[in-house]
Design a protein around this motif. Structure first.
Motif, PDB file in Angstrom:
ATOM      1  N   ASP A  94       9.999  13.007  -3.932  1.00  0.00           N
ATOM      2  CA  ASP A  94      10.731  13.188  -5.181  1.00  0.00           C
ATOM      3  C   ASP A  94      10.554  11.917  -6.012  1.00  0.00           C
ATOM      4  O   ASP A  94      11.504  11.176  -6.271  1.00  0.00           O
ATOM      5  N   GLU A  95       9.314  11.656  -6.386  1.00  0.00           N
ATOM      6  CA  GLU A  95       8.949  10.432  -7.097  1.00  0.00           C
ATOM      7  C   GLU A  95       7.782  10.761  -8.016  1.00  0.00           C
ATOM      8  O   GLU A  95       6.888  11.512  -7.646  1.00  0.00           O
ATOM      9  N   SER A  96       7.779  10.185  -9.195  1.00  0.00           N
ATOM     10  CA  SER A  96       6.706  10.447 -10.146  1.00  0.00           C
ATOM     11  C   SER A  96       5.426   9.743  -9.717  1.00  0.00           C
ATOM     12  O   SER A  96       5.465   8.618  -9.214  1.00  0.00           O
ATOM     13  N   PRO A  97       4.261  10.372  -9.919  1.00  0.00           N
ATOM     14  CA  PRO A  97       2.998   9.701  -9.616  1.00  0.00           C
ATOM     15  C   PRO A  97       2.608   8.699 -10.704  1.00  0.00           C
ATOM     16  O   PRO A  97       1.589   8.043 -10.602  1.00  0.00           O
ATOM     17  N   TYR A  98       3.438   8.576 -11.739  1.00  0.00           N
ATOM     18  CA  TYR A  98       3.149   7.677 -12.852  1.00  0.00           C
ATOM     19  C   TYR A  98       4.151   6.536 -12.903  1.00  0.00           C
ATOM     20  O   TYR A  98       5.327   6.704 -12.590  1.00  0.00           O
ATOM     21  N   ARG A  99       3.688   5.379 -13.328  1.00  0.00           N
ATOM     22  CA  ARG A  99       4.575   4.239 -13.571  1.00  0.00           C
ATOM     23  C   ARG A  99       5.295   4.459 -14.896  1.00  0.00           C
ATOM     24  O   ARG A  99       4.991   5.389 -15.632  1.00  0.00           O
ATOM     25  N   GLY A 100       6.196   3.563 -15.225  1.00  0.00           N
ATOM     26  CA  GLY A 100       6.928   3.662 -16.471  1.00  0.00           C
ATOM     27  C   GLY A 100       6.058   3.551 -17.706  1.00  0.00           C
ATOM     28  O   GLY A 100       6.363   4.115 -18.759  1.00  0.00           O
ATOM     29  N   ASP A 101       4.932   2.833 -17.591  1.00  0.00           N
ATOM     30  CA  ASP A 101       4.027   2.669 -18.730  1.00  0.00           C
ATOM     31  C   ASP A 101       2.972   3.773 -18.817  1.00  0.00           C
ATOM     32  O   ASP A 101       2.095   3.726 -19.667  1.00  0.00           O
ATOM     33  N   GLY A 102       3.035   4.753 -17.920  1.00  0.00           N
ATOM     34  CA  GLY A 102       2.117   5.884 -17.980  1.00  0.00           C
ATOM     35  C   GLY A 102       0.906   5.781 -17.076  1.00  0.00           C
ATOM     36  O   GLY A 102       0.149   6.736 -16.932  1.00  0.00           O
ATOM     37  N   GLN A 103       0.688   4.638 -16.453  1.00  0.00           N
ATOM     38  CA  GLN A 103      -0.448   4.487 -15.538  1.00  0.00           C
ATOM     39  C   GLN A 103      -0.120   5.159 -14.209  1.00  0.00           C
ATOM     40  O   GLN A 103       1.036   5.273 -13.817  1.00  0.00           O
ATOM     41  N   LEU A 104      -1.162   5.587 -13.499  1.00  0.00           N
ATOM     42  CA  LEU A 104      -0.967   6.181 -12.182  1.00  0.00           C
ATOM     43  C   LEU A 104      -0.523   5.118 -11.193  1.00  0.00           C
ATOM     44  O   LEU A 104      -0.970   3.972 -11.243  1.00  0.00           O
ATOM     45  N   ARG A 105       0.364   5.505 -10.287  1.00  0.00           N
ATOM     46  CA  ARG A 105       0.773   4.593  -9.220  1.00  0.00           C
ATOM     47  C   ARG A 105      -0.384   4.440  -8.236  1.00  0.00           C
ATOM     48  O   ARG A 105      -1.066   5.404  -7.899  1.00  0.00           O
ATOM     49  N   PRO A 106      -0.589   3.240  -7.731  1.00  0.00           N
ATOM     50  CA  PRO A 106      -1.652   3.052  -6.738  1.00  0.00           C
ATOM     51  C   PRO A 106      -1.222   3.585  -5.370  1.00  0.00           C
ATOM     52  O   PRO A 106      -0.037   3.819  -5.121  1.00  0.00           O
ATOM     53  N   THR A 107      -2.170   3.748  -4.478  1.00  0.00           N
ATOM     54  CA  THR A 107      -1.866   4.138  -3.109  1.00  0.00           C
ATOM     55  C   THR A 107      -1.135   2.983  -2.447  1.00  0.00           C
ATOM     56  O   THR A 107      -1.555   1.830  -2.539  1.00  0.00           O
ATOM     57  N   THR A 108      -0.018   3.289  -1.799  1.00  0.00           N
ATOM     58  CA  THR A 108       0.806   2.256  -1.178  1.00  0.00           C
ATOM     59  C   THR A 108       1.179   2.667   0.235  1.00  0.00           C
ATOM     60  O   THR A 108       0.997   3.814   0.637  1.00  0.00           O
ATOM     61  N   ARG A 109       1.748   1.709   0.964  1.00  0.00           N
ATOM     62  CA  ARG A 109       2.295   2.027   2.275  1.00  0.00           C
ATOM     63  C   ARG A 109       3.647   2.700   2.081  1.00  0.00           C
ATOM     64  O   ARG A 109       4.153   2.800   0.970  1.00  0.00           O
ATOM     65  N   LYS A 110       4.231   3.140   3.146  1.00  0.00           N
ATOM     66  CA  LYS A 110       5.546   3.786   3.097  1.00  0.00           C
ATOM     67  C   LYS A 110       6.548   2.863   2.404  1.00  0.00           C
ATOM     68  O   LYS A 110       6.583   1.672   2.683  1.00  0.00           O
ATOM     69  N   GLY A 111       7.313   3.382   1.486  1.00  0.00           N
ATOM     70  CA  GLY A 111       8.311   2.594   0.782  1.00  0.00           C
ATOM     71  C   GLY A 111       7.775   1.903  -0.456  1.00  0.00           C
ATOM     72  O   GLY A 111       8.474   1.116  -1.071  1.00  0.00           O
ATOM     73  N   GLY A 112       6.524   2.144  -0.819  1.00  0.00           N
ATOM     74  CA  GLY A 112       5.973   1.571  -2.042  1.00  0.00           C
ATOM     75  C   GLY A 112       5.402   0.178  -1.895  1.00  0.00           C
ATOM     76  O   GLY A 112       5.041  -0.457  -2.881  1.00  0.00           O
ATOM     77  N   ARG A 113       5.305  -0.331  -0.685  1.00  0.00           N
ATOM     78  CA  ARG A 113       4.742  -1.674  -0.489  1.00  0.00           C
ATOM     79  C   ARG A 113       3.224  -1.627  -0.641  1.00  0.00           C
ATOM     80  O   ARG A 113       2.584  -0.637  -0.272  1.00  0.00           O
ATOM     81  N   PRO A 114       2.628  -2.684  -1.192  1.00  0.00           N
ATOM     82  CA  PRO A 114       1.160  -2.700  -1.351  1.00  0.00           C
ATOM     83  C   PRO A 114       0.459  -2.597  -0.004  1.00  0.00           C
ATOM     84  O   PRO A 114       0.966  -3.060   1.013  1.00  0.00           O
ATOM     85  N   ARG A 115      -0.711  -1.982  -0.021  1.00  0.00           N
ATOM     86  CA  ARG A 115      -1.494  -1.856   1.199  1.00  0.00           C
ATOM     87  C   ARG A 115      -2.109  -3.198   1.563  1.00  0.00           C
ATOM     88  O   ARG A 115      -2.483  -3.988   0.710  1.00  0.00           O
ATOM     89  N   LYS A 116      -2.210  -3.455   2.850  1.00  0.00           N
ATOM     90  CA  LYS A 116      -2.858  -4.674   3.322  1.00  0.00           C
ATOM     91  C   LYS A 116      -4.365  -4.459   3.301  1.00  0.00           C
ATOM     92  O   LYS A 116      -4.856  -3.374   3.636  1.00  0.00           O
ATOM     93  N   PRO A 117      -5.130  -5.493   2.920  1.00  0.00           N
ATOM     94  CA  PRO A 117      -6.586  -5.331   2.956  1.00  0.00           C
ATOM     95  C   PRO A 117      -7.073  -5.224   4.400  1.00  0.00           C
ATOM     96  O   PRO A 117      -6.568  -5.909   5.291  1.00  0.00           O
ATOM     97  N   LYS A 118      -8.001  -4.327   4.612  1.00  0.00           N
ATOM     98  CA  LYS A 118      -8.543  -4.151   5.958  1.00  0.00           C
ATOM     99  C   LYS A 118      -9.598  -5.215   6.217  1.00  0.00           C
ATOM    100  O   LYS A 118     -10.523  -5.393   5.443  1.00  0.00           O
ATOM    101  N   THR A 119      -9.429  -5.953   7.308  1.00  0.00           N
ATOM    102  CA  THR A 119     -10.393  -6.972   7.701  1.00  0.00           C
ATOM    103  C   THR A 119     -10.739  -6.771   9.168  1.00  0.00           C
ATOM    104  O   THR A 119      -9.989  -6.171   9.921  1.00  0.00           O
ATOM    105  N   THR A 120     -11.867  -7.316   9.544  1.00  0.00           N
ATOM    106  CA  THR A 120     -12.278  -7.270  10.938  1.00  0.00           C
ATOM    107  C   THR A 120     -12.378  -8.692  11.456  1.00  0.00           C
ATOM    108  O   THR A 120     -12.398  -9.654  10.689  1.00  0.00           O
ATOM    109  N   VAL A 121     -12.445  -8.829  12.739  1.00  0.00           N
ATOM    110  CA  VAL A 121     -12.586 -10.149  13.339  1.00  0.00           C
ATOM    111  C   VAL A 121     -13.887 -10.789  12.869  1.00  0.00           C
ATOM    112  O   VAL A 121     -13.936 -11.989  12.576  1.00  0.00           O
ATOM    113  N   ALA A 122     -14.939 -10.005  12.755  1.00  0.00           N
ATOM    114  CA  ALA A 122     -16.229 -10.534  12.313  1.00  0.00           C
ATOM    115  C   ALA A 122     -16.146 -11.060  10.875  1.00  0.00           C
ATOM    116  O   ALA A 122     -16.709 -12.124  10.570  1.00  0.00           O
TER     117      ALA A 122
END
Length: 78
Positions: free
Chosen positions: A30-58
């Protein structure tokens, strides 16, 4: 404009089309896919937190080695 909804899929919140969400029986939030300024919301983790960048040991080892080489080169120049 497409009819977008915000869904939770495997612990990630993202925007998808309403028909796609209905076809795959996804949990529609029950949340809009748009921000207040009309831009699309980015993909986030649960609760709207930014996603962590995926890194490898290498990748981390390569970055650490590059930093060490750069530091060694500057030390030799001085």
């Amino acid at each position: 404009m497409a009819d977008l909804v915000r869904v939770r899929l495997d612990g990630v919140e993202k925007n998808v089309g309403r028909e796609f969400a209905d076809a795959y029986d996804l949990e529609v939030l029950d949340e809009s896919p748009y921000r207040g300024d009309g831009q699309l919301r980015p993909t986030t983790r649960k609760g709207g937190r930014p996603r962590k960048p995926k890194t490898t040991v290498a990748d981390q080892a390569a970055a650490k080695k590059a930093a060490a080489v750069a530091a060694d080169d500057t030390a030799k120049e001085a």
